[in-house]
Design a protein around this motif. Structure first.
Motif, short mmCIF file in Angstrom:
data_model
loop_
_atom_site.label_atom_id
_atom_site.label_comp_id
_atom_site.label_asym_id
_atom_site.label_seq_id
_atom_site.Cartn_x
_atom_site.Cartn_y
_atom_site.Cartn_z
N ASN A 250 208.20 16.27 135.04
CA ASN A 250 206.93 15.60 135.32
C ASN A 250 206.59 14.61 134.22
N GLU A 251 205.48 13.91 134.39
CA GLU A 251 205.03 12.99 133.35
C GLU A 251 204.71 13.77 132.07
N MET A 252 204.87 13.10 130.94
CA MET A 252 204.52 13.72 129.66
C MET A 252 203.01 13.85 129.53
N ASP A 253 202.58 14.94 128.88
CA ASP A 253 201.17 15.03 128.56
C ASP A 253 200.86 14.10 127.39
N PHE A 254 199.59 13.95 127.10
CA PHE A 254 199.19 12.98 126.08
C PHE A 254 199.75 13.31 124.70
N LEU A 255 199.76 14.58 124.34
CA LEU A 255 200.23 14.96 123.01
C LEU A 255 201.69 14.56 122.81
N SER A 256 202.50 14.68 123.86
CA SER A 256 203.90 14.26 123.77
C SER A 256 204.03 12.74 123.81
N ALA A 257 203.24 12.10 124.66
CA ALA A 257 203.33 10.65 124.84
C ALA A 257 202.94 9.89 123.58
N ARG A 258 202.15 10.50 122.70
CA ARG A 258 201.73 9.82 121.47
C ARG A 258 202.92 9.38 120.63
N GLY A 259 204.06 10.08 120.79
CA GLY A 259 205.25 9.72 120.03
C GLY A 259 205.76 8.32 120.32
N PHE A 260 205.39 7.76 121.48
CA PHE A 260 205.79 6.40 121.84
C PHE A 260 204.86 5.35 121.23
N MET A 261 203.79 5.80 120.60
CA MET A 261 202.78 4.86 120.11
C MET A 261 202.44 5.09 118.64
N PRO A 262 203.45 5.16 117.76
CA PRO A 262 203.15 5.36 116.35
C PRO A 262 202.42 4.15 115.78
N GLY A 263 201.55 4.40 114.82
CA GLY A 263 200.86 3.29 114.19
C GLY A 263 199.57 2.88 114.87
N LEU A 264 199.34 3.39 116.09
CA LEU A 264 198.10 3.06 116.79
C LEU A 264 197.07 4.16 116.53
N THR A 265 195.81 3.82 116.60
CA THR A 265 194.75 4.82 116.44
C THR A 265 194.73 5.75 117.65
N ILE A 266 194.10 6.88 117.50
CA ILE A 266 194.03 7.83 118.61
C ILE A 266 193.31 7.21 119.80
N ASN A 267 192.28 6.41 119.56
CA ASN A 267 191.56 5.78 120.67
C ASN A 267 192.42 4.74 121.37
N GLU A 268 193.23 4.03 120.60
CA GLU A 268 194.15 3.07 121.21
C GLU A 268 195.20 3.80 122.04
N GLN A 269 195.69 4.90 121.52
CA GLN A 269 196.70 5.67 122.25
C GLN A 269 196.14 6.20 123.57
N ILE A 270 194.91 6.67 123.56
CA ILE A 270 194.29 7.15 124.80
C ILE A 270 194.14 6.01 125.80
N ALA A 271 193.75 4.84 125.32
CA ALA A 271 193.59 3.68 126.21
C ALA A 271 194.93 3.32 126.86
#
Length: 474
Positions: free
Chosen positions: A178-199
């Motif tokens: 299935n699709e990755m949950d947010f905690l796993s997906a964050r690994g694709f977005m290093p360097g971004l703030t948590i709010n940017e990652q959620i967006a």
């Protein structure tokens, strides 16, 4: 160097799935695993990561003739075993499996992967029967781990896993990706703030390929325009391709999905707005559920045995990318093809974006609570959690444990601190769920933190839980 280039060099997430595959590999018996999921979900990368340090044969099926398929796989197999045959190709799949069975080592398990297995069967429909016979009479007693993988959800579920298929009952494990949950997906977005990652997660969802397209040197608008909104961009027609791969009557499914994306979630509303007969609608809805595109959701307090009788269920899209696409892109394809991209983003998407992200924020909050459930971080161990609604009252999160303790949650995606008024409103709404509980807890999730008054109260009241997502993962 942008994010896309950086994350391509490493494998991200899928820890549980890798653990599952490695446990199967380490077993003392032969293993036959079916792995499937929609395209772009990361099946091939997962399998490559799994086999890279193991003795393996990895073959990806192609949309070619059966003759060409055998010709392509033969050198892979003979090279692996370093044992030539008297031809440049096996003359049939039976002989191929006999050869493999004879060459397998009893001392080290060999992993045999057939990726995109549906393409192989498309060229030769007898392959499942041949594989079933080969497994029963040879391979199941050998030191092998066989993995068949496919992107066609309908094919894998109806033609491989169903009782009518020859392979039914032979598999020792089934893994649906299935699709990755947010905690796993964050690994694709290093360097971004948590709010940017959620967006970004709210738009690109938990599909690894979509996430890999994000460029850290571009703004959110520039990334969306470059990858989704421009005619010819990678994801411009992505949902259409997915539907055509799995379904007929794509126009009907498009109408249903776009209706749900615009907030019409009850079956009678969907029937009225799409013109699909209410007696035929369940067939289409169930097809979309089976493909993981939509899901039927019930208020979290409804017991499992009551679900079949309950009329409170609603249909919602199961992917934030589909939500975004069918809310903001699908109805404006003609305008986008006329290059009115920036106008549509700035006048249509941007004013609604905060509210749109807010819904995904609720999903992330629920997922986060599930991830820490049972870790002694929370004052209760809930057995069920989710959204709740009844007669016009809605609560973002309601969960409960077996001791009749409840947690009520509210999520706010706003550029202002959350205050006492939110807590008081949540406490009032909780009375609509139940007045008789052992204990009530209140969990508040905020994008921008909390007022000092609320923080001071939380220090004194252990029943109040504050989750500031701007600092939670630092």
């Amino acid at each position: 160097m942008n994010i896309r280039m950086e994350v391509d060099e490493m494998f991200i997430g899928r820890t549980n799935e890798l653990t599952y595959l490695n446990e199967k590999y380490s077993s003392s018996q032969s293993e036959f695993i079916v792995l499937y999921g929609k395209r772009r979900i990361g099946k091939t990368e997962l399998l490559k990561e799994f086999v890279h340090d193991k003795k393996h044969i990895f073959y990806a099926g192609n949309q070619i003739t059966d003759f060409m398929q055998l010709k392509r796989i033969t050198p892979l197999i003979t090279k692996h075993f370093n044992q030539k045959i008297y031809s440049d190709s096996f003359d049939g799949w039976e002989n191929l499996f006999i050869y493999i069975s004879e060459q397998l080592s009893p001392h080290e398990k060999t992993v045999l992967v057939f990726d995109e297995f549906p393409y192989m069967v498309e060229a030769n429909t007898s392959i499942p029967s041949i594989l079933q016979s080969s497994w029963d009479h040879m391979l199941k007693d050998k030191n092998i781990m066989l993995v068949i993988c496919g992107s066609s959800m309908s094919f894998m579920e109806k033609d491989i896993l169903s009782e009518k298929n020859p392979l039914y009952g032979r598999t020792t494990g089934v893994l649906k990706l299935n699709e990755m949950d947010f905690l796993s997906a964050r690994g694709f977005m290093p360097g971004l703030t948590i709010n940017e990652q959620i967006a970004y997660y709210s738009i690109f969802s938990g599909v690894p390929y979509y996430l890999s397209l994000i460029n850290s040197h571009l703004t959110l608008q520039e990334n969306v325009v470059a990858n989704i909104m421009g005619n010819g961009s990678v994801l411009f027609n992505e949902p259409e391709f997915l539907l055509k791969q799995e379904l007929r009557e794509v126009n009907v499914y498009n109408a249903i999905i776009s209706t749900i994306a615009l907030g019409k979630t009850k079956s009678n509303e969907i029937s009225q707005l799409t013109g699909v007969d209410k007696n035929k609608l369940p067939y289409y809805l169930n097809s979309l559920i089976n493909l993981g595109i939509i899901k039927k959701e019930f208020p979290s307090t409804i017991k499992t045995k009551e679900l079949t009788k309950s009329r409170a269920g609603i249909y919602i899209l199961n992917s934030s990318f589909f939500k975004f696409y069918y809310r903001f892109i699908y109805s404006y394809i003609s305008e986008l093809m006329d290059r009115n991209i920036d106008i549509l983003y700035e006048d249509l998407i941007e004013p609604q974006l905060s509210e749109f992200i807010g819904h995904t924020f609720e999903d992330i909050a629920i997922s986060y609570l599930r991830s820490i459930n049972g870790s002694n971080t929370l004052p209760l161990r809930f057995v069920k959690i989710g959204r709740w609604w009844n007669r016009g009252t809605e609560i973002d999160i309601v969960g409960y444990d077996l001791k009749n303790n409840y947690v009520f949650g509210e999520c706010k995606w706003r550029n202002e601190k959350m205050g006492m008024n939110v807590l008081k409103q949540l406490q009032e709404k909780s009375l609509s769920v139940t007045r008789h509980t052992s204990q009530k807890y209140y969990a508040l999730f905020s994008k921008s933190g909390f007022t000092k008054e609320l923080e001071d109260l939380a220090k004194l009241d252990s029943n109040l839980l504050l989750f500031d997502f701007s600092t939670l993962f630092k």
